[in-house]
Structures are given as structure tokens and as C-alpha cells.
Scaffold this motif. Sequence first.
Motif, PDB file in Angstrom:
ATOM      1  N   ALA A 189       0.620  -0.586 -13.428  1.00  0.00           N
ATOM      2  CA  ALA A 189       0.414  -0.570 -11.976  1.00  0.00           C
ATOM      3  C   ALA A 189      -0.062  -1.937 -11.491  1.00  0.00           C
ATOM      4  O   ALA A 189       0.380  -2.425 -10.441  1.00  0.00           O
ATOM      5  N   ALA A 190      -0.959  -2.568 -12.249  1.00  0.00           N
ATOM      6  CA  ALA A 190      -1.437  -3.896 -11.869  1.00  0.00           C
ATOM      7  C   ALA A 190      -0.293  -4.898 -11.863  1.00  0.00           C
ATOM      8  O   ALA A 190      -0.186  -5.742 -10.960  1.00  0.00           O
ATOM      9  N   LEU A 191       0.574  -4.803 -12.844  1.00  0.00           N
ATOM     10  CA  LEU A 191       1.725  -5.711 -12.897  1.00  0.00           C
ATOM     11  C   LEU A 191       2.657  -5.464 -11.713  1.00  0.00           C
ATOM     12  O   LEU A 191       3.155  -6.411 -11.094  1.00  0.00           O
ATOM     13  N   GLN A 192       2.891  -4.201 -11.375  1.00  0.00           N
ATOM     14  CA  GLN A 192       3.734  -3.884 -10.220  1.00  0.00           C
ATOM     15  C   GLN A 192       3.178  -4.517  -8.944  1.00  0.00           C
ATOM     16  O   GLN A 192       3.910  -5.113  -8.160  1.00  0.00           O
ATOM     17  N   ILE A 222       8.041  -2.558   2.655  1.00  0.00           N
ATOM     18  CA  ILE A 222       8.179  -1.123   2.392  1.00  0.00           C
ATOM     19  C   ILE A 222       9.644  -0.723   2.285  1.00  0.00           C
ATOM     20  O   ILE A 222      10.041  -0.013   1.348  1.00  0.00           O
ATOM     21  N   SER A 223      10.463  -1.155   3.236  1.00  0.00           N
ATOM     22  CA  SER A 223      11.890  -0.808   3.172  1.00  0.00           C
ATOM     23  C   SER A 223      12.548  -1.433   1.950  1.00  0.00           C
ATOM     24  O   SER A 223      13.464  -0.849   1.351  1.00  0.00           O
ATOM     25  N   ARG A 256      14.880  -0.797  -3.494  1.00  0.00           N
ATOM     26  CA  ARG A 256      14.899  -1.301  -4.870  1.00  0.00           C
ATOM     27  C   ARG A 256      14.457  -0.244  -5.883  1.00  0.00           C
ATOM     28  O   ARG A 256      15.007  -0.160  -6.988  1.00  0.00           O
ATOM     29  N   LEU A 257      13.445   0.545  -5.524  1.00  0.00           N
ATOM     30  CA  LEU A 257      12.882   1.515  -6.470  1.00  0.00           C
ATOM     31  C   LEU A 257      13.322   2.945  -6.181  1.00  0.00           C
ATOM     32  O   LEU A 257      12.890   3.876  -6.867  1.00  0.00           O
ATOM     33  N   LEU A 258      14.163   3.117  -5.158  1.00  0.00           N
ATOM     34  CA  LEU A 258      14.570   4.460  -4.721  1.00  0.00           C
ATOM     35  C   LEU A 258      13.336   5.325  -4.481  1.00  0.00           C
ATOM     36  O   LEU A 258      13.250   6.480  -4.911  1.00  0.00           O
ATOM     37  N   SER A 259      12.373   4.729  -3.781  1.00  0.00           N
ATOM     38  CA  SER A 259      11.075   5.371  -3.562  1.00  0.00           C
ATOM     39  C   SER A 259      11.019   6.009  -2.189  1.00  0.00           C
ATOM     40  O   SER A 259      11.664   5.560  -1.237  1.00  0.00           O
ATOM     41  N   ASP A 260      10.224   7.061  -2.066  1.00  0.00           N
ATOM     42  CA  ASP A 260       9.946   7.623  -0.757  1.00  0.00           C
ATOM     43  C   ASP A 260       9.046   6.666   0.014  1.00  0.00           C
ATOM     44  O   ASP A 260       8.389   5.798  -0.561  1.00  0.00           O
ATOM     45  N   ARG A 261       8.972   6.865   1.324  1.00  0.00           N
ATOM     46  CA  ARG A 261       8.226   5.934   2.165  1.00  0.00           C
ATOM     47  C   ARG A 261       6.728   5.922   1.823  1.00  0.00           C
ATOM     48  O   ARG A 261       6.105   4.862   1.804  1.00  0.00           O
ATOM     49  N   GLY A 262       6.149   7.095   1.559  1.00  0.00           N
ATOM     50  CA  GLY A 262       4.720   7.162   1.265  1.00  0.00           C
ATOM     51  C   GLY A 262       4.324   6.330   0.052  1.00  0.00           C
ATOM     52  O   GLY A 262       3.441   5.462   0.145  1.00  0.00           O
ATOM     53  N   PRO A 263       4.929   6.575  -1.127  1.00  0.00           N
ATOM     54  CA  PRO A 263       4.596   5.756  -2.295  1.00  0.00           C
ATOM     55  C   PRO A 263       4.904   4.279  -2.103  1.00  0.00           C
ATOM     56  O   PRO A 263       4.176   3.411  -2.610  1.00  0.00           O
TER      57      PRO A 263
END
Length: 426
Positions: free
Chosen positions: A43-46, A68-69, A74-81
Amino acid sequence: MLADLVQLGQDAAKLAAAPLWPLADDEITACLGAAHRLEQTAAALQMRLVRHAELRGVPAAEGHRDTISWLRARLLSDRGPARELADRATALARRPDVEQALIEGRADARQAIAITDALDNVAEGLAELDQTTTAEAAEITEQATATLIEMAGRLPAVQLRRVGERILDHVAPHLAERAEEIALAQQEARAHRVRGFTLSAPAAGIVRLSGSLGLEDAATVQAALHALCSPIPGDEQRPAQRRADALVEVCRLALRTGELPESAGEPAQVAVTVGFDPLTQALGAATTETGARLSAETARRLACDARILPAVLGGAGQVLDLGRSQRLATTSLRQALTLRDRGCAFPDCDRPPRWTDAHHVVSWTAGGPTSLDNLVLLCRQHHRLMHHPTSGWQIHSAADGRPVFIPPPAVDPTRRPRRNLFHPRK
């Protein structure tokens, strides 16, 4: 670095798939701790990678309006995370000592953010104090940083955040009261700016709620919900479930008052479209204005205490005829129900009239009349119960006109009639 990360990911994948049965109990515990440590280091590296991407303008260069967008794509992530990752990356960039503590495993990601928030509040408070020099403020902030990082070895993030709110009591007690007053005022102003509330798109019949409130607004919401969250004997619902029901009941009460502003020229209301089969006299599934689908059982329950607008649709869905809207339970009839039932009429329920629906004993869709003899006040929980196809409960009208409830054999093998004994009778 990329090759090392790829290799590390492959090694971690092998470990995740490895059999665990040969491990002793203490080895499982130790491995869990090591896996958590690995997660926090990753997580720190991210966060560092995200921050460096921001500094180099990578999101904008790839055509994204913000970080955020870019993360979502890039990570196919939801907006919250994605938002959480971006915010954490920005926060830790301001506090390299806290970031290093995260990398070294002296704090996890949630603890690190709790520490950075506390240090930001300290810095804001000290900046407004005339009696502190820049050097003194820097020294106090350094002491607060070291103290909070040390406490991270003993306290989880929630408790660490509470301690962080009073950290000046530990490192600079002579300044604590005045600095806290300033920090609280700034905190309240910031909370007001960032307040918000969202409902997610439906997924598997569930809509997720998320949001942020200031302390004053949160206290108001909690006060409104508290009266409806008290456990009822025999109620096995979790506290979170009771709070969810209470939130809906508060909104239902607001809708029932008729004092909410109009929306598109109509009173605030829940609008649904329901299919109806004239041959079987049965309601089909319902569709809300937002397109969400509700079961036929829910449609029948909604029809008990709702304003009905009949519409005849052609095969292609075009409107062929639109009837006049009429309220099923008129104001005078509702008052009569309140005088008779005094609240939810289900045996010994304590819900007052304002928290109830007017339930048709014989369904309106089955030809049941909208009359005092065919209506009974039920709270939402018991309204659901009476509409459940396997509940087994029945309602009859006694000689005095008051409703009596016949329990199913599973509740009472003798099926003796029951009445509500809670609401006072004159």
C-alpha cells in the motif's frame, strides 16, 4: 523495479495457493501478521507511485481530468477506492516520517492516515497561535509525530484518531486548550465543505449508502434514528439493520407529513409502475422511477397505503388511457384508523400511528374495499410480515370493530386470537 514487482507478485500468488493444513496454530498466526505487513508495504508503494504520477502530470497526459479518473481507468477501480488511494497518497506526501513508519511496518495505512490528519489539525491550530514561534511549532509537531507513531504500536486506527484529537495534551499541554479551540473551528468549516451523501447504482438488489457529515449534523441524524433503534424483545436484527430501518422510517414520516417541497409539480413521493393482470386480478413486478425492479410482493404492500394512478398501456408500452389519481386512505379515514388502533395493531407492537401504513385486510387488488372494517394500521416490520406468503398470520374484525390477529400454529398451536395490549384504551 518492475521486474522485481512482477516476481514478488508471482511469489505471493504461489504462497496464496499453498496448502495451509501443515502449519501449526502459531505458524498460522505468524503468517497472518506477515501477510498483513506485506499488504501494508505494498500500500505504501502504491501511494508513492500515485504521488509521483501526479507530480509528473501522468493522469493529464493520458487524457484524464484528475487522478481519481486515471486510477479508475488504470486499475479498473470503483470511484470510492480510487478516491481513497489518491487522498492517502497526497496526505502521506506531506508527512515523510509517517510514510517511512508505514514502509517499516510501525503503522498500517489506516493508522498512518489517522496520524497525518491529527498532525494537520495540530499544524492548523499552532499556526493561529501568536505565542508560538515557527521553530517551537515545528518542535511540537515533531514530538506529536513521534508520539503518535509510537502509539500506533498499541492502538488501532479508530483509537489512534481519538488520541490524535488531544495529542497536544501529551506534548504541549500549555497550548492545548487554545489550539484545540482553533482546530475545532477549522475542522467544522472543513467538514461543512466536504459533506456529501451518495447512493450507489443497484447491484443484486442492494443500494449502498456512503457520505460524510459534520459532527453537529451527525448528532442530529443520530438523535432522529435513536428512538427507532432500540432493541425489541425477540428481535434478532443487528444494530446496523435497525439503523437502516430507522433511516427509512424517518424518511417515510417526512413523506407522510406533506410538508416537503414539491418535485416536478407533484408532492414528494415514491413512484412505481406495476403490471396488472385483469384476468387473475394479480399485480406483477414493479419498477421505480430510477428503473429499479421490485417484487410483486413489495408491489402489493405498497398498494396498501399509496396513491394510485391507473394507466392502461398498449402492447408496445404506449399510454392508451390515464385515470385520475385518488388516495386510498383519505385523511378522515386515516384519522378514524388512528382513533381505533392507536398505533400498529399487531399484538403488543409499540409503534405509534405516524410510523404505520394503512393495510388492506382483503387486498385492494383482490377487490377489498377501502373502508374502516377492511383497514388496519401496521408498522413497516409487521406490514412486511402480513404480506409474506408463508407468515401464516391472519387478521379478522371483531364484534367491536377492532382487529384481532390469528397466529400461525408455529407461534401458537391453539391459534388463539390476539390483540395489541400496549396501546392504551379509554
